[in-house]
Design a protein around this motif. Structure first.
Motif: not given
Ligand code: GSH
Length: 255
Positions: A37-39, A61-62, A75-78, A90, A242-243, A255
């Motif tokens: 994950c780039p975030f 996170p999926y 439910g998003l990382t980090p 992030s 993904s979101e 998001p």
């Molecule tokens: N705005 C968030 C941040 O900057 O932390 C975005 C984080 C994000 O979208 N992470 C992705 C995630 O958790 C992984 S790269 N995706 C899970 C999903 O889309 O259900």
């Protein structure tokens, strides 16, 4: 969601795997991360640059497992848990680390005006450049890919005009450089699949890109290139649920 999302290679590889191993002990700060994950990468870089003690915990996170939703309801990382209290996003996490670990190497300047200017350019990178990157990856028709690429190049140039060199602030490496680093690291995906070329950007780009890729914190948090290539297929084929991908398709902010 789909089968594809749940079958992600389940742990870091290469240099990143060693770093994960070195951060497997219990700690006051738990870092909920996903290797691809780039975030996550943004916050990982801040932790490494500041040499903060942390416990790395890999999550998918999926899968939206309850344990993780208790930490970040989105439910998003980090995300992190620090002395039992949870935080996510992030860029918010990076600001938190900067505020909390005042004894560590600073990643923002002292001067209030300069700090505010950093936040302006972090905002530009997070909103404009990052979304152009995902739009370019997900675009399927050639004209849409070109459109995305032009926008990516324009938003990158606009940013680079502000880079004093070698880093955004000059000699000090900062949260601004960190905000864009994960995508610079992943730029080869667009080189290989969307016709991105260094010459499209020019200016200080080749040097800036080289310095980011050589930065020890970036190297320490990098998995094998092959694993990223596998991972990004779902974006390149616009098949992910993904979101982020959904927001891009709907023309909504990330998001
Ligand atoms: N705005 C968030 C941040 O900057 O932390 C975005 C984080 C994000 O979208 N992470 C992705 C995630 O958790 C992984 S790269 N995706 C899970 C999903 O889309 O259900």
């Amino acid at each position: 969601s789909s089968f594809v999302e749940k079958n992600i290679y389940h742990h870091a590889s290469g240099e990143a795997e060693q770093t994960v191993k070195a951060h497997s002990n219990k700690c006051d700060l738990v870092f909920y991360a996903a290797w691809f994950c780039p975030f996550v990468h943004r916050t990982w870089l801040a932790l490494e640059e500041k040499e903060i003690l942390y416990e790395y915990r890999e999550v998918n996170p999926y899968k939206k497992e309850k344990e993780f939703l208790d930490i970040n309801p989105l439910g998003l990382t980090p995300a992190i848990a620090y002395h039992g209290k949870a935080l996510h996003e992030s860029l918010v996490l990076n600001e938190f680390l900067e505020d909390e670990f005042t004894g560590s190497k600073p990643l923002l300047p002292k001067d209030s005006f300069e700090r505010a200017r950093c936040r302006l350019w972090i905002d530009h990178l997070a909103k404009k450049f990052t979304s152009a990157f995902f739009r370019t990856m997900q675009a399927q028709e050639e004209d849409k890919q070109k459109e995305g690429l032009n926008e990516l190049v324009e938003t990158l140039k606009t940013y680079l005009d502000q880079v004093k060199g070698p880093w955004f602030l000059g000699e000090q490496f900062s949260l601004v450089d960190i905000t864009v680093a994960p995508w610079i690291f992943r730029m080869y995906i667009l080189e290989e699949h969307r016709g991105f070329k260094d010459e499209l950007v020019g200016g200080c780009w080749p040097e800036y890109k080289k310095l980011i890729k050589e930065r020890p914190s970036v190297i320490k948090t990098s998995s094998d290139r092959q694993r990223y290539t596998e991972f990004y297929q779902r974006y390149l084929q616009n098949e992910t649920e993904s979101e982020i991908a959904k927001a891009i398709r709907a023309g909504k902010p990330l998001p």
